[in-house]
Scaffold this motif. Structure first.
Motif, PDB file in Angstrom:
ATOM      1  N   THR A  11     -31.264 -27.973  17.628  1.00 49.11           N
ATOM      2  CA  THR A  11     -29.871 -28.223  18.015  1.00 49.11           C
ATOM      3  C   THR A  11     -28.855 -27.545  17.103  1.00 49.11           C
ATOM      4  O   THR A  11     -27.810 -27.082  17.575  1.00 49.11           O
ATOM      5  CB  THR A  11     -29.586 -29.735  18.050  1.00 49.11           C
ATOM      6  OG1 THR A  11     -29.900 -30.309  16.764  1.00 49.11           O
ATOM      7  CG2 THR A  11     -30.427 -30.411  19.127  1.00 49.11           C
ATOM      8  N   LYS A  12     -29.173 -27.450  15.790  1.00 51.90           N
ATOM      9  CA  LYS A  12     -28.177 -26.951  14.849  1.00 51.90           C
ATOM     10  C   LYS A  12     -28.436 -25.531  14.355  1.00 51.90           C
ATOM     11  O   LYS A  12     -27.539 -24.913  13.781  1.00 51.90           O
ATOM     12  CB  LYS A  12     -28.067 -27.889  13.650  1.00 51.90           C
ATOM     13  CG  LYS A  12     -27.551 -29.271  14.038  1.00 51.90           C
ATOM     14  CD  LYS A  12     -27.304 -30.138  12.818  1.00 51.90           C
ATOM     15  CE  LYS A  12     -26.721 -31.489  13.223  1.00 51.90           C
ATOM     16  NZ  LYS A  12     -26.458 -32.356  12.046  1.00 51.90           N
ATOM     17  N   VAL A  13     -29.659 -25.034  14.570  1.00 54.50           N
ATOM     18  CA  VAL A  13     -29.972 -23.676  14.112  1.00 54.50           C
ATOM     19  C   VAL A  13     -30.235 -22.757  15.314  1.00 54.50           C
ATOM     20  O   VAL A  13     -29.504 -21.794  15.542  1.00 54.50           O
ATOM     21  CB  VAL A  13     -31.181 -23.669  13.146  1.00 54.50           C
ATOM     22  CG1 VAL A  13     -31.461 -22.247  12.651  1.00 54.50           C
ATOM     23  CG2 VAL A  13     -30.922 -24.584  11.956  1.00 54.50           C
ATOM     24  N   MET A  14     -31.255 -23.083  16.096  1.00 57.23           N
ATOM     25  CA  MET A  14     -31.537 -22.255  17.275  1.00 57.23           C
ATOM     26  C   MET A  14     -30.352 -22.203  18.224  1.00 57.23           C
ATOM     27  O   MET A  14     -30.007 -21.145  18.753  1.00 57.23           O
ATOM     28  CB  MET A  14     -32.769 -22.792  18.019  1.00 57.23           C
ATOM     29  CG  MET A  14     -34.093 -22.379  17.407  1.00 57.23           C
ATOM     30  SD  MET A  14     -35.510 -22.966  18.369  1.00 57.23           S
ATOM     31  CE  MET A  14     -35.238 -22.157  19.941  1.00 57.23           C
ATOM     32  N   GLY A  73     -33.175 -11.718  13.848  1.00 52.69           N
ATOM     33  CA  GLY A  73     -32.436 -11.563  12.599  1.00 52.69           C
ATOM     34  C   GLY A  73     -31.326 -12.596  12.498  1.00 52.69           C
ATOM     35  O   GLY A  73     -31.099 -13.191  11.439  1.00 52.69           O
ATOM     36  N   GLN A  74     -30.651 -12.829  13.611  1.00 58.93           N
ATOM     37  CA  GLN A  74     -29.557 -13.796  13.627  1.00 58.93           C
ATOM     38  C   GLN A  74     -30.067 -15.226  13.499  1.00 58.93           C
ATOM     39  O   GLN A  74     -29.404 -16.079  12.901  1.00 58.93           O
ATOM     40  CB  GLN A  74     -28.729 -13.595  14.890  1.00 58.93           C
ATOM     41  CG  GLN A  74     -27.947 -12.297  14.847  1.00 58.93           C
ATOM     42  CD  GLN A  74     -27.344 -11.878  16.170  1.00 58.93           C
ATOM     43  OE1 GLN A  74     -27.364 -12.637  17.146  1.00 58.93           O
ATOM     44  NE2 GLN A  74     -26.806 -10.662  16.228  1.00 58.93           N
ATOM     45  N   MET A  79     -30.815 -19.816   9.696  1.00 56.04           N
ATOM     46  CA  MET A  79     -31.720 -20.636   8.884  1.00 56.04           C
ATOM     47  C   MET A  79     -31.295 -20.621   7.415  1.00 56.04           C
ATOM     48  O   MET A  79     -31.272 -21.658   6.750  1.00 56.04           O
ATOM     49  CB  MET A  79     -33.160 -20.140   9.037  1.00 56.04           C
ATOM     50  CG  MET A  79     -33.760 -20.415  10.402  1.00 56.04           C
ATOM     51  SD  MET A  79     -35.414 -19.702  10.624  1.00 56.04           S
ATOM     52  CE  MET A  79     -36.385 -20.736   9.515  1.00 56.04           C
ATOM     53  N   VAL A  80     -30.970 -19.447   6.902  1.00 55.96           N
ATOM     54  CA  VAL A  80     -30.529 -19.339   5.514  1.00 55.96           C
ATOM     55  C   VAL A  80     -29.257 -20.159   5.295  1.00 55.96           C
ATOM     56  O   VAL A  80     -29.135 -20.917   4.321  1.00 55.96           O
ATOM     57  CB  VAL A  80     -30.295 -17.866   5.120  1.00 55.96           C
ATOM     58  CG1 VAL A  80     -29.618 -17.760   3.756  1.00 55.96           C
ATOM     59  CG2 VAL A  80     -31.611 -17.103   5.121  1.00 55.96           C
ATOM     60  N   ARG A  81     -28.316 -20.038   6.224  1.00 55.99           N
ATOM     61  CA  ARG A  81     -27.053 -20.783   6.116  1.00 55.99           C
ATOM     62  C   ARG A  81     -27.292 -22.289   6.173  1.00 55.99           C
ATOM     63  O   ARG A  81     -26.774 -23.050   5.350  1.00 55.99           O
ATOM     64  CB  ARG A  81     -26.099 -20.390   7.250  1.00 55.99           C
ATOM     65  CG  ARG A  81     -25.377 -19.059   7.058  1.00 55.99           C
ATOM     66  CD  ARG A  81     -24.479 -18.776   8.254  1.00 55.99           C
ATOM     67  NE  ARG A  81     -23.492 -19.826   8.453  1.00 55.99           N
ATOM     68  CZ  ARG A  81     -22.242 -19.789   7.984  1.00 55.99           C
ATOM     69  NH1 ARG A  81     -21.834 -18.738   7.277  1.00 55.99           N
ATOM     70  NH2 ARG A  81     -21.396 -20.774   8.220  1.00 55.99           N
ATOM     71  N   TYR A 101     -29.490  -9.432   7.417  1.00 51.17           N
ATOM     72  CA  TYR A 101     -29.128 -10.750   7.927  1.00 51.17           C
ATOM     73  C   TYR A 101     -29.405 -11.831   6.894  1.00 51.17           C
ATOM     74  O   TYR A 101     -28.598 -12.743   6.685  1.00 51.17           O
ATOM     75  CB  TYR A 101     -29.890 -11.044   9.217  1.00 51.17           C
ATOM     76  CG  TYR A 101     -29.228 -10.489  10.459  1.00 51.17           C
ATOM     77  CD1 TYR A 101     -27.983 -10.960  10.877  1.00 51.17           C
ATOM     78  CD2 TYR A 101     -29.836  -9.491  11.221  1.00 51.17           C
ATOM     79  CE1 TYR A 101     -27.365 -10.456  12.010  1.00 51.17           C
ATOM     80  CE2 TYR A 101     -29.224  -8.983  12.357  1.00 51.17           C
ATOM     81  CZ  TYR A 101     -27.989  -9.472  12.759  1.00 51.17           C
ATOM     82  OH  TYR A 101     -27.370  -8.973  13.892  1.00 51.17           O
ATOM     83  N   LEU A 102     -30.569 -11.757   6.232  1.00 55.16           N
ATOM     84  CA  LEU A 102     -30.922 -12.753   5.223  1.00 55.16           C
ATOM     85  C   LEU A 102     -29.925 -12.734   4.067  1.00 55.16           C
ATOM     86  O   LEU A 102     -29.512 -13.791   3.570  1.00 55.16           O
ATOM     87  CB  LEU A 102     -32.337 -12.475   4.700  1.00 55.16           C
ATOM     88  CG  LEU A 102     -33.492 -12.638   5.694  1.00 55.16           C
ATOM     89  CD1 LEU A 102     -34.786 -12.078   5.099  1.00 55.16           C
ATOM     90  CD2 LEU A 102     -33.677 -14.097   6.085  1.00 55.16           C
TER      91      LEU A 102
END
Length: 240
Positions: A11-14, A73-74, A79-81, A101-102
């Motif tokens: 819900t919050k990343v994908m 990549g996005q 995920m990093v954020r 992106y990372l």
């Protein structure tokens, strides 16, 4: 969906559809690379390209066939954020699109990326400079030689993207080498888990390991979590 971790991931990343400005910057560079006719000599130390078996390749061809598509990549950017990864490792730089992106997602993060082909590594460095990314350390050489020292220097890893070699034995070996450096919140991302029979076997063997508490199969990539909050192993296949 019984897993709070996986529910949050979906819900919050994908499903985060925010148009982050970094996306446009990186994709503008990708468009330039897709039209770059310059030729690089590539010493492929892994399973090679699925598209070509020559040792000289146009940058445009690498950008088209080897660089990870924007959506992945996005996803890793998000995920990093979201998880606040600070020690990020990538095995397989290629032209540096995913690396970018990372790094862009975590300006304060330390991003170490490994690349076996010197000419490709140099092109990636040029791309990082063009994007103004200063938190990337690119290490040249065979992963077998460079990975141990890099891991020792990092001491721990928060997020790792394994995108190199694409053979069963090295993939499983890299996983074993990473284990002493993971912690409860570490995320490992494996590329092309269904690319070949060998990669299918590697993925199957890796997710069966006791320390892997949750795996998410997005078909083109697989994500591993080691969170001890999972009392039983959980496996999810999610359309992405």
């Amino acid at each position: 969906m019984h897993s709070p971790f996986v529910f949050e991931f979906i819900t919050k990343v994908m499903n985060d559809f925010t148009a982050y400005p970094d996306y446009d910057r990186i994709e503008t560079l990708r468009k330039k690379l897709l039209n770059d006719a310059s030729v690089l000599t590539v010493q492929d130390l892994g399973a090679g390209s699925a598209k070509t078996r020559t040792n000289t390749r146009k940058v445009a061809s690498i950008a088209k066939n080897a660089a990870k598509p924007a959506k992945y990549g996005q996803l890793m950017y998000r995920m990093v954020r979201h998880y606040g990864a600070k020690r990020i490792l990538e095995l397989g730089t290629s032209l540096g699109m995913t690396t970018a992106y990372l790094a862009a997602a975590g300006p304060e993060a330390r991003v170490v990326t490994l690349e076996g082909a010197p000419s490709v590594a140099q092109k990636a460095r040029e791309n990082f400079a063009a994007l103004g990314l200063k938190n990337i350390e690119l290490v040249e050489g065979n992963f077998d030689d460079t990975l141990p020292a890099v891991l020792n220097d990092l001491s721990e890893v928060d997020l790792v993207f394994i995108d190199g070699n694409h053979r069963q034995e090295p993939t499983e070996r890299y996983f074993q080498q990473l284990l002493p450096y993971i912690h409860n919140e570490t995320l490992l991302i494996f590329d092309d888990i269904h690319w070949s029979g060998e990669m299918e076997a590697a993925w199957k063997n890796i997710v069966a390991q006791d320390m892997v508490t949750c795996d998410i199969d997005l078909f083109y990539i697989g994500i591993l979590s080691f969170r001890k909050e999972f009392k039983e192993k959980q496996a999810f296949s999610v359309r992405f």
